[in-house]
Write a protein that holds these residues in place. Structure first.
Motif, PDB file in Angstrom:
ATOM      1  N   SER A   9       0.853  -1.183   0.000  1.00 28.70           N
ATOM      2  CA  SER A   9       0.000   0.000   0.000  1.00 28.70           C
ATOM      3  C   SER A   9       0.893   1.238   0.000  1.00 28.70           C
ATOM      4  O   SER A   9       1.754   1.386   0.869  1.00 28.70           O
ATOM      5  CB  SER A   9      -0.907   0.021   1.237  1.00 28.70           C
ATOM      6  N   VAL A  10       0.706   2.091  -0.973  1.00 31.60           N
ATOM      7  CA  VAL A  10       1.445   3.352  -1.041  1.00 31.60           C
ATOM      8  C   VAL A  10       0.621   4.426  -0.335  1.00 31.60           C
ATOM      9  O   VAL A  10      -0.570   4.581  -0.607  1.00 31.60           O
ATOM     10  CB  VAL A  10       1.707   3.762  -2.498  1.00 31.60           C
ATOM     11  N   VAL A  11       1.260   5.148   0.585  1.00 26.29           N
ATOM     12  CA  VAL A  11       0.578   6.191   1.350  1.00 26.29           C
ATOM     13  C   VAL A  11       1.202   7.545   1.025  1.00 26.29           C
ATOM     14  O   VAL A  11       2.397   7.757   1.252  1.00 26.29           O
ATOM     15  CB  VAL A  11       0.646   5.905   2.860  1.00 26.29           C
ATOM     16  N   ILE A  12       0.373   8.464   0.499  1.00 20.89           N
ATOM     17  CA  ILE A  12       0.829   9.794   0.102  1.00 20.89           C
ATOM     18  C   ILE A  12      -0.014  10.844   0.822  1.00 20.89           C
ATOM     19  O   ILE A  12      -1.203  10.991   0.531  1.00 20.89           O
ATOM     20  CB  ILE A  12       0.698  10.002  -1.419  1.00 20.89           C
ATOM     21  N   PRO A  13       0.553  11.582   1.765  1.00 29.11           N
ATOM     22  CA  PRO A  13      -0.176  12.718   2.363  1.00 29.11           C
ATOM     23  C   PRO A  13      -0.006  13.953   1.491  1.00 29.11           C
ATOM     24  O   PRO A  13       1.046  14.150   0.867  1.00 29.11           O
ATOM     25  CB  PRO A  13       0.519  12.892   3.716  1.00 29.11           C
ATOM     26  N   VAL A  14      -1.027  14.799   1.431  1.00 27.33           N
ATOM     27  CA  VAL A  14      -0.895  16.007   0.610  1.00 27.33           C
ATOM     28  C   VAL A  14      -1.677  17.144   1.244  1.00 27.33           C
ATOM     29  O   VAL A  14      -2.747  16.943   1.828  1.00 27.33           O
ATOM     30  CB  VAL A  14      -1.380  15.762  -0.840  1.00 27.33           C
ATOM     31  N   TYR A  15      -1.116  18.340   1.093  1.00 29.65           N
ATOM     32  CA  TYR A  15      -1.808  19.567   1.512  1.00 29.65           C
ATOM     33  C   TYR A  15      -1.422  20.674   0.536  1.00 29.65           C
ATOM     34  O   TYR A  15      -0.251  21.088   0.482  1.00 29.65           O
ATOM     35  CB  TYR A  15      -1.434  19.958   2.941  1.00 29.65           C
ATOM     36  N   ASN A  16      -2.379  21.101  -0.274  1.00 33.58           N
ATOM     37  CA  ASN A  16      -2.185  22.240  -1.182  1.00 33.58           C
ATOM     38  C   ASN A  16      -0.987  22.073  -2.118  1.00 33.58           C
ATOM     39  O   ASN A  16      -0.175  22.993  -2.274  1.00 33.58           O
ATOM     40  CB  ASN A  16      -2.041  23.540  -0.389  1.00 33.58           C
ATOM     41  N   ARG A  17      -0.893  20.920  -2.756  1.00 36.65           N
ATOM     42  CA  ARG A  17       0.167  20.703  -3.733  1.00 36.65           C
ATOM     43  C   ARG A  17      -0.394  19.954  -4.949  1.00 36.65           C
ATOM     44  O   ARG A  17      -0.049  18.794  -5.176  1.00 36.65           O
ATOM     45  CB  ARG A  17       1.309  19.888  -3.110  1.00 36.65           C
ATOM     46  N   PRO A  18      -1.243  20.571  -5.740  1.00 34.86           N
ATOM     47  CA  PRO A  18      -1.886  19.844  -6.840  1.00 34.86           C
ATOM     48  C   PRO A  18      -0.922  19.334  -7.897  1.00 34.86           C
ATOM     49  O   PRO A  18      -0.980  18.163  -8.290  1.00 34.86           O
ATOM     50  CB  PRO A  18      -2.866  20.877  -7.413  1.00 34.86           C
ATOM     51  N   ALA A  19      -0.021  20.181  -8.381  1.00 35.14           N
ATOM     52  CA  ALA A  19       0.906  19.754  -9.428  1.00 35.14           C
ATOM     53  C   ALA A  19       1.888  18.718  -8.905  1.00 35.14           C
ATOM     54  O   ALA A  19       2.184  17.714  -9.569  1.00 35.14           O
ATOM     55  CB  ALA A  19       1.657  20.966  -9.980  1.00 35.14           C
ATOM     56  N   GLU A  20       2.367  18.945  -7.694  1.00 32.94           N
ATOM     57  CA  GLU A  20       3.368  18.039  -7.132  1.00 32.94           C
ATOM     58  C   GLU A  20       2.790  16.650  -6.860  1.00 32.94           C
ATOM     59  O   GLU A  20       3.441  15.631  -7.122  1.00 32.94           O
ATOM     60  CB  GLU A  20       3.952  18.622  -5.840  1.00 32.94           C
ATOM     61  N   VAL A  21       1.564  16.586  -6.335  1.00 31.20           N
ATOM     62  CA  VAL A  21       1.003  15.274  -6.016  1.00 31.20           C
ATOM     63  C   VAL A  21       0.690  14.497  -7.293  1.00 31.20           C
ATOM     64  O   VAL A  21       0.821  13.260  -7.329  1.00 31.20           O
ATOM     65  CB  VAL A  21      -0.239  15.404  -5.105  1.00 31.20           C
ATOM     66  N   LEU A  22       0.316  15.190  -8.361  1.00 34.85           N
ATOM     67  CA  LEU A  22       0.123  14.492  -9.637  1.00 34.85           C
ATOM     68  C   LEU A  22       1.441  13.925 -10.141  1.00 34.85           C
ATOM     69  O   LEU A  22       1.494  12.804 -10.671  1.00 34.85           O
ATOM     70  CB  LEU A  22      -0.475  15.445 -10.673  1.00 34.85           C
TER      71      LEU A  22
END
Length: 233
Positions: A9-22
């Motif tokens: 399972s890959v776990v990715i937290p994100v907060y206000n980073r649309p381009a980076e998380v893509l």
């Protein structure tokens, strides 16, 4: 490690980073070994991140929560994960295409290993740089090496979920150094090998880095050391 194909399972937290998380998600989808599931935890984004994830990333498990910090977001993903292994990836980092495959190859050759990190490439303000010597990675019984600085990056780590459950998850009371705290607790009870290949690209130098908001970060590391001492005594 059993002969069956492991569920990761890959776990990715994100907060206000649309381009980076893509970009991060594309690096997961580009892996030679496809993970069992990809979990993105949106930690209360206030920009277009949530909308973009909902509209442009089919096939992921998207969990949304009120803003509670990266530790709480990672923990939410760990608890929700159905895989026996957790691979962490920060939203502003990426994996090289053979990252998971090479880690799994190592784990098959060393079935006693429950956590594994890799080397990484550092990009700062768009340029590749050499990390300071104090952040040079080591593998094995590295508890003493972990005391002064965090020498393990979350995006390089794959870890058995049951080891995280035994050790305890990320400390949500720490606004920063939550990774230092967890790796220190794990290093106190387990060896942490190093796969000596740069398979992760770690980006830095941007304005929203948490480390820039909290001067004198040693105060948080001291709290982690106090916890270790109290546990041992």
């Amino acid at each position: 490690m059993s002969s069956k194909i492991p569920e990761i399972s890959v776990v990715i937290p994100v907060y206000n980073r649309p381009a980076e998380v893509l970009r991060a998600l594309n690096s997961v989808r580009g892996q030679g070994f496809a993970p069992h599931e990809i979990i993105v935890v949106d930690d209360g984004s206030t920009d277009e991140t949530t909308r973009i994830l909902e509209s442009q990333t089919p096939g992921i498990l998207l969990l949304k929560q009120k803003n509670a910090g990266v530790a709480a977001a990672r923990n939410r993903g760990i608890v929700a994960a159905s895989g026996e292994w957790i691979a962490f990836l920060d939203s502003d980092d990426v994996w090289l295409p053979d990252k998971l495959e090479k880690q799994l190859r190592y784990l098959r050759a060393h079935p006693e290993v429950r956590i594994l990190q890799t080397e990484e490439i550092w990009i700062r303000s768009g340029k590749r740089v050499n990390p300071p010597k104090k952040y040079f990675k080591k593998g094995g019984n590295i508890f003493m090496d972990c005391l002064s600085h965090c020498i393990i990056s979350p995006s390089t780590v794959i870890c058995r979920k049951d080891l995280l459950e035994e050790t305890g998850l990320f400390d949500t009371g720490l606004p920063v150094c939550e990774d230092y705290d967890l790796w220190l607790r794990i290093a106190a009870r387990a060896t942490i090998p190093l796969l000596p290949e740069a398979l992760t690209v770690k980006y830095g130098g941007h304005a929203d880095q948490l480390s820039l908001r909290y001067p004198a970060m040693d105060r948080f590391r001291v709290r982690s050391l106090e916890k270790i001492l109290c546990t041992e005594h």
